[in-house]
Enzyme design. Sequence first.
Site, PDB file in Angstrom:
ATOM      1  N   HIS A  21       4.924  -3.172  -1.198  1.00 37.24           N
ATOM      2  CA  HIS A  21       5.325  -3.081  -2.608  1.00 37.24           C
ATOM      3  C   HIS A  21       4.194  -2.521  -3.455  1.00 37.24           C
ATOM      4  CE1 HIS A  21       2.971  -6.812  -2.498  1.00 37.24           C
ATOM      5  NE2 HIS A  21       2.693  -6.533  -3.771  1.00 37.24           N
ATOM      6  N   HIS A  51      -0.542   1.353  -6.158  1.00 33.73           N
ATOM      7  CA  HIS A  51      -0.892   1.444  -4.733  1.00 33.73           C
ATOM      8  C   HIS A  51      -0.081   0.451  -3.915  1.00 33.73           C
ATOM      9  CE1 HIS A  51      -3.398  -1.876  -6.172  1.00 33.73           C
ATOM     10  NE2 HIS A  51      -3.347  -2.329  -4.935  1.00 33.73           N
TER      11      HIS A  51
HETATM   12  P1  ATP Z   1      -2.037 -13.668  -0.566  1.00 36.78           P
HETATM   13  O1  ATP Z   1      -2.878 -13.786  -1.807  1.00 36.78           O
HETATM   14  O2  ATP Z   1      -1.184 -14.837  -0.315  1.00 36.78           O
HETATM   15  O3  ATP Z   1      -2.788 -13.210   0.630  1.00 36.78           O
HETATM   16  P2  ATP Z   1      -0.773 -11.591  -2.036  1.00 36.78           P
HETATM   17  O4  ATP Z   1      -2.089 -11.133  -2.534  1.00 36.78           O
HETATM   18  O5  ATP Z   1       0.217 -10.558  -1.681  1.00 36.78           O
HETATM   19  O6  ATP Z   1      -0.953 -12.517  -0.784  1.00 36.78           O
HETATM   20  P3  ATP Z   1      -0.543 -12.798  -4.580  1.00 36.78           P
HETATM   21  O7  ATP Z   1      -1.994 -13.108  -4.615  1.00 36.78           O
HETATM   22  O8  ATP Z   1       0.410 -13.798  -5.163  1.00 36.78           O
HETATM   23  O9  ATP Z   1      -0.076 -12.544  -3.083  1.00 36.78           O
HETATM   24  O10 ATP Z   1      -0.338 -11.406  -5.288  1.00 36.78           O
HETATM   25  C1  ATP Z   1       0.913 -10.808  -5.466  1.00 36.78           C
HETATM   26  C2  ATP Z   1       0.681  -9.353  -5.820  1.00 36.78           C
HETATM   27  O11 ATP Z   1      -0.084  -9.274  -7.032  1.00 36.78           O
HETATM   28  C3  ATP Z   1      -0.121  -8.583  -4.780  1.00 36.78           C
HETATM   29  O12 ATP Z   1       0.320  -7.241  -4.800  1.00 36.78           O
HETATM   30  C4  ATP Z   1      -1.535  -8.667  -5.284  1.00 36.78           C
HETATM   31  O13 ATP Z   1      -2.304  -7.560  -4.876  1.00 36.78           O
HETATM   32  C5  ATP Z   1      -1.340  -8.645  -6.796  1.00 36.78           C
HETATM   33  N1  ATP Z   1      -2.355  -9.438  -7.481  1.00 36.78           N
HETATM   34  C6  ATP Z   1      -2.826 -10.647  -7.126  1.00 36.78           C
HETATM   35  N2  ATP Z   1      -3.740 -11.106  -8.004  1.00 36.78           N
HETATM   36  C7  ATP Z   1      -3.846 -10.164  -8.951  1.00 36.78           C
HETATM   37  C8  ATP Z   1      -4.610 -10.033 -10.152  1.00 36.78           C
HETATM   38  N3  ATP Z   1      -5.458 -10.984 -10.556  1.00 36.78           N
HETATM   39  N4  ATP Z   1      -4.451  -8.906 -10.861  1.00 36.78           N
HETATM   40  C9  ATP Z   1      -3.607  -7.933 -10.487  1.00 36.78           C
HETATM   41  N5  ATP Z   1      -2.848  -7.996  -9.383  1.00 36.78           N
HETATM   42  C10 ATP Z   1      -2.964  -9.084  -8.618  1.00 36.78           C
END
Ligand code: ATP
Length: 180
Positions: A46, A128
């Site tokens: 995604h 990305h």
């Molecule tokens: P995990 O953290 O469980 O390994 P994940 O990173 O996919 O998996 P989340 O951390 O909930 O899950 O993030 C969901 C999405 O939002 C992902 O695409 C992640 O890259 C993005 N994301 C997470 N934290 C931030 C942030 N602080 N700012 C911008 N985007 C973020």
Amino acid sequence: MLDRAEPGRLFFAIWPDSTIRARLLEWSEAIRTDPGARPVPGPNLHITLVFLGAQDSPQTEAVRRVATEITWSRASLVLDRIGYWKRSRIIWAGSREGSASLSALAADLYKGLRRIGFRIEERPIVPHVTLYRKAQRRPKWCERSIEWSVEQFCLVKSRLSSAGAQYEVLERWSVSGDVK
Ligand code: ATP
Ligand code: MG
């Protein structure tokens, strides 16, 4: 196992259809160099537009209303470069040109969220798709160009589980005027 007590984190994202997903997976396979890097499974691929973090249900409802009020037109995006962020150890597919239409959609979401009292830092979006996590080195160079015509965006809840991130699409919004 999902941790039921965990509220989950919300984010707005775009999800590829099966054609784009297959092309991304093929590209991901073609650039692989690091056997320890973890490929993101197809259903999880995604692009994050706006990250909201943990939210309770009344806030989630308000967030859904913000998205419903947005008027947007089809966004186009060309994925034509592979990047590596050493600090976060991720390998991703992105766009040289960026996408003015996706940036406008993200800006409208931020504007709507600020209107309902969110104080989130507005980040310029670098669209990305994360292809690998825990990557220790740069991937192989491999040229591709994937044209992605974006007709829907969605609100997603992510939860941690022993099997990795679990995403649940809560709602989808289509391009204004399109009936889907
Ligand atoms: P995990 O953290 O469980 O390994 P994940 O990173 O996919 O998996 P989340 O951390 O909930 O899950 O993030 C969901 C999405 O939002 C992902 O695409 C992640 O890259 C993005 N994301 C997470 N934290 C931030 C942030 N602080 N700012 C911008 N985007 C973020
Ligand atoms: Mg994360």
